[in-house]
Motif scaffolding. Structure first.
Motif, PDB file in Angstrom:
ATOM      1  N   LEU A 187       0.827  -1.448   0.432  1.00  0.00           N
ATOM      2  CA  LEU A 187      -0.016   0.015   0.517  1.00  0.00           C
ATOM      3  C   LEU A 187       0.940   1.164  -0.179  1.00  0.00           C
ATOM      4  CD1 LEU A 187      -3.107   1.302   0.092  1.00  0.00           C
ATOM      5  CD2 LEU A 187      -1.818   1.616   2.674  1.00  0.00           C
ATOM      6  N   ALA A 188       0.569   2.234  -1.285  1.00  0.00           N
ATOM      7  CA  ALA A 188       1.288   3.078  -1.268  1.00  0.00           C
ATOM      8  C   ALA A 188       0.441   4.501  -1.142  1.00  0.00           C
ATOM      9  CB  ALA A 188       2.717   3.496  -2.263  1.00  0.00           C
ATOM     10  N   LEU A 189       0.598   5.198   0.027  1.00  0.00           N
ATOM     11  CA  LEU A 189       0.092   6.555   0.546  1.00  0.00           C
ATOM     12  C   LEU A 189       0.531   7.556   1.278  1.00  0.00           C
ATOM     13  CD1 LEU A 189      -3.106   7.310   1.280  1.00  0.00           C
ATOM     14  CD2 LEU A 189      -2.367   6.241   3.670  1.00  0.00           C
ATOM     15  N   VAL A 190       0.162   8.482   0.357  1.00  0.00           N
ATOM     16  CA  VAL A 190       0.173  10.037   1.084  1.00  0.00           C
ATOM     17  C   VAL A 190      -0.012  10.081   1.858  1.00  0.00           C
ATOM     18  CG1 VAL A 190       0.736  12.367   0.198  1.00  0.00           C
ATOM     19  CG2 VAL A 190       0.862  10.848  -1.790  1.00  0.00           C
ATOM     20  N   GLN A 191       0.627  11.252   3.121  1.00  0.00           N
ATOM     21  CA  GLN A 191      -0.189  11.740   4.171  1.00  0.00           C
ATOM     22  C   GLN A 191      -0.683  12.535   4.481  1.00  0.00           C
ATOM     23  OE1 GLN A 191       2.392  12.054   7.850  1.00  0.00           O
ATOM     24  NE2 GLN A 191       0.814  11.392   9.202  1.00  0.00           N
ATOM     25  N   GLY A 192       0.047  13.686   3.868  1.00  0.00           N
ATOM     26  CA  GLY A 192       0.578  15.070   3.596  1.00  0.00           C
ATOM     27  C   GLY A 192       0.374  15.765   1.805  1.00  0.00           C
ATOM     28  N   ASP A 193      -0.758  15.875   1.199  1.00  0.00           N
ATOM     29  CA  ASP A 193      -0.637  16.575  -0.054  1.00  0.00           C
ATOM     30  C   ASP A 193      -0.470  17.840  -0.365  1.00  0.00           C
ATOM     31  OD1 ASP A 193      -1.151  17.074  -2.537  1.00  0.00           O
ATOM     32  OD2 ASP A 193      -1.556  14.567  -2.786  1.00  0.00           O
ATOM     33  N   THR A 194       0.231  18.112  -0.627  1.00  0.00           N
ATOM     34  CA  THR A 194       0.154  19.862  -0.467  1.00  0.00           C
ATOM     35  C   THR A 194      -0.355  20.303  -1.530  1.00  0.00           C
ATOM     36  OG1 THR A 194       1.915  19.784  -1.788  1.00  0.00           O
ATOM     37  CG2 THR A 194       2.294  20.716   0.339  1.00  0.00           C
ATOM     38  N   SER A 195      -0.917  19.469  -2.822  1.00  0.00           N
ATOM     39  CA  SER A 195      -1.762  19.720  -3.586  1.00  0.00           C
ATOM     40  C   SER A 195      -2.615  20.268  -3.463  1.00  0.00           C
ATOM     41  CB  SER A 195      -2.101  19.024  -4.983  1.00  0.00           C
ATOM     42  OG  SER A 195      -2.965  17.613  -4.641  1.00  0.00           O
ATOM     43  N   THR A 196      -3.437  19.234  -1.980  1.00  0.00           N
ATOM     44  CA  THR A 196      -5.543  19.753  -1.660  1.00  0.00           C
ATOM     45  C   THR A 196      -5.074  20.009  -0.450  1.00  0.00           C
ATOM     46  OG1 THR A 196      -5.135  17.365  -1.489  1.00  0.00           O
ATOM     47  CG2 THR A 196      -6.199  17.670  -3.643  1.00  0.00           C
ATOM     48  N   THR A 197      -3.899  19.973   0.253  1.00  0.00           N
ATOM     49  CA  THR A 197      -3.835  20.737   1.801  1.00  0.00           C
ATOM     50  C   THR A 197      -3.846  19.697   2.418  1.00  0.00           C
ATOM     51  OG1 THR A 197      -5.788  21.675   2.486  1.00  0.00           O
ATOM     52  CG2 THR A 197      -3.825  23.105   1.027  1.00  0.00           C
ATOM     53  N   MET A 198      -4.488  18.795   1.859  1.00  0.00           N
ATOM     54  CA  MET A 198      -5.089  17.083   3.365  1.00  0.00           C
ATOM     55  C   MET A 198      -4.447  16.457   3.927  1.00  0.00           C
ATOM     56  SD  MET A 198      -8.451  18.068   2.887  1.00  0.00           S
ATOM     57  CE  MET A 198      -8.804  19.600   2.978  1.00  0.00           C
ATOM     58  N   ASN A 199      -4.614  16.090   5.066  1.00  0.00           N
ATOM     59  CA  ASN A 199      -4.393  15.281   5.757  1.00  0.00           C
ATOM     60  C   ASN A 199      -4.733  13.684   5.972  1.00  0.00           C
ATOM     61  OD1 ASN A 199      -1.186  14.465   7.717  1.00  0.00           O
ATOM     62  ND2 ASN A 199      -2.644  14.934   9.610  1.00  0.00           N
ATOM     63  N   GLN A 200      -3.897  12.704   5.578  1.00  0.00           N
ATOM     64  CA  GLN A 200      -4.645  11.440   5.132  1.00  0.00           C
ATOM     65  C   GLN A 200      -3.988  11.429   6.722  1.00  0.00           C
ATOM     66  OE1 GLN A 200      -6.937  10.094   3.492  1.00  0.00           O
ATOM     67  NE2 GLN A 200      -6.945   8.478   5.275  1.00  0.00           N
ATOM     68  N   PRO A 201      -4.950  10.284   7.321  1.00  0.00           N
ATOM     69  CA  PRO A 201      -5.231   9.232   8.650  1.00  0.00           C
ATOM     70  C   PRO A 201      -4.582   9.121   8.652  1.00  0.00           C
ATOM     71  CG  PRO A 201      -7.544  10.929   9.077  1.00  0.00           C
ATOM     72  CD  PRO A 201      -6.689  11.432   7.465  1.00  0.00           C
TER      73      PRO A 201
END
Length: 394
Positions: A126-140
């Protein structure tokens, strides 16, 4: 004051002016060992395999993925912004069978949706971004490691935009691999990528090393099983950073100094204290832009501490106004791309810039620029709202 790269800590810049030494000089090897220990604390891990990749944060991502993925492996990538697409592309280049799930930009995935996809796809990784600056979202991430462990899946995350300014616990959250960069919350220049691997991930990396097996490509019919990159072969890089110090490449001495100082600054202030500083600065910027009458993009409950996306007001020419901020005030804020291009500005509060004067000055300049282009903004409201947050009244 954009989404990164940002202004580096002055001590980090000073550290890069130190004299260069050879890669086997005792001072160099001591600095490498010291840096490994510092980044174990930054990551929240006991992983022995905690090193730097010489290159930008993308070099760290590529090193992790090409070393962990065998050709034909199934890889699951949940995409909630631009950098999920990047992980998918790199996995495809590593000859994985890539499966993606997507959610709307500005949202994150519930753990249940990721588990459902894992059960359906049965990936190796599983490859998962934590914080994506393109959307500013922080994935728990706190529930994802246990889900991966239950289903026998390796868990990798890209924490480039989030590490240092948002909670991250590599061991407690069950990460097998994680990578980052210096140029965001860690407050350094781009050019070095901290990386950490669990023992389980190291086993996979070691099993793919031609050096460990003593095999030449022409001797082995299953050569495709081995890492196809020399520079990004983590098995070789771990030997370079490990006790054997096997030659792999010439260490980027100045970047090593920078990375070490970034970690020393963070840990000297206190990891939790730095995260709280980012939280307060981010909350102040959020309050300030809202007080100026600007709408905020995305699910604010899952926004990273260190960047906010604001909707460009109707009638304001986004790129021209952003250029005026830079030319007239010396302050850079970010544009965006993909479905958000021309719709939002991204304003960062990270690293050295996660501080009161930087936030208040940016808001004052933003108010002046908005007023210049005809946006109706209440005088002084942004600065006042942010100041209230810093004073504990917001």
């Amino acid at each position: 004051m954009g989404p990164g790269p940002i202004s580096a800590y002055p001590s980090v810049l000073r550290s890069m002016s130190a004299p260069l030494v050879g890669q086997y000089d005792p001072f160099m090897t001591h600095a490498m060992t010291e840096t490994q220990d510092l980044y174990r604390q930054v990551w929240g891990t006991a992983n022995e395999a905690t090193v730097l990749i010489d290159g930008t944060s993308r070099a760290g991502i590529e090193a992790a993925l090409v070393s962990l993925i065998r050709p034909g492996d199934r890889v699951l990538v949940p995409v909630f912004g631009r950098f999920g697409h990047l992980l998918a592309e790199i996995a495809e280049r590593a000859l994985a069978e890539v499966h993606t799930i997507e959610t709307a930009w500005g949202q994150v995935f519930p753990a249940s949706a990721i588990e459902e996809a894992i059960v359906r796809v049965q990936p190796t990784l599983l490859a998962l971004v934590q914080g994506d600056t393109s959307t500013t979202m922080n994935q728990p991430l706190d529930e994802i490691g246990a889900i991966c462990a239950k289903h026998g899946v390796l868990f990798y995350t890209d924490a480039t935009a989030s590490l240092g300014g948002n909670a991250f616990e590599a061991d407690a959250w069950g990460l097998d691999a994680a990578t980052a960069g210096l140029q965001k919350c860690l407050g350094g220049p781009s050019g070095s990528a901290p990386l950490t691997l669990s023992d389980r991930a190291v086993e996979v990396v070691r099993s793919r090393s031609k050096v460990e097996a003593g095999i030449r490509e022409e001797d082995d019919a299953s050569a495709s099983d081995f890492v196809r990159s020399n520079y990004f072969d983590l098995g070789m890089i771990l030997d370079y950073w490990g006790p054997r110090r096997l030659n792999h490449h010439t260490e980027a001495t100045s970047m090593l100094y920078a990375a070490r100082e970034c970690a020393r600054v963070l840990l000297g202030e206190g990891r939790d204290a730095v995260i709280e500083r980012h939280r307060v600065a981010g909350a102040a910027m959020l309050a300030g832009v809202r007080a100026l009458g600007m709408d905020v993009f995305g699910d604010v409950a899952h926004k990273m501490n260190n960047v906010v996306a604001v909707m460009i007001p109707e009638g304001v020419p986004g790129d021209i106004a952003r250029q005026a901020m830079l030319e007239d005030f010396g302050i850079e804020i970010g544009t965006s791309f993909g479905p958000l291009h021309g719709r939002v500005w991204r304003i960062g509060t990270m690293g050295y810039n996660a501080r009161k004067d930087a936030v208040l000055t940016t808001l004052a300049a933003l108010e002046a620029i908005l007023r210049r282009f005809g946006a109706p903004v209440p005088a002084g409201a942004g600065v006042e709202a942010a100041a209230d947050v810093f004073a504990g009244r917001g």
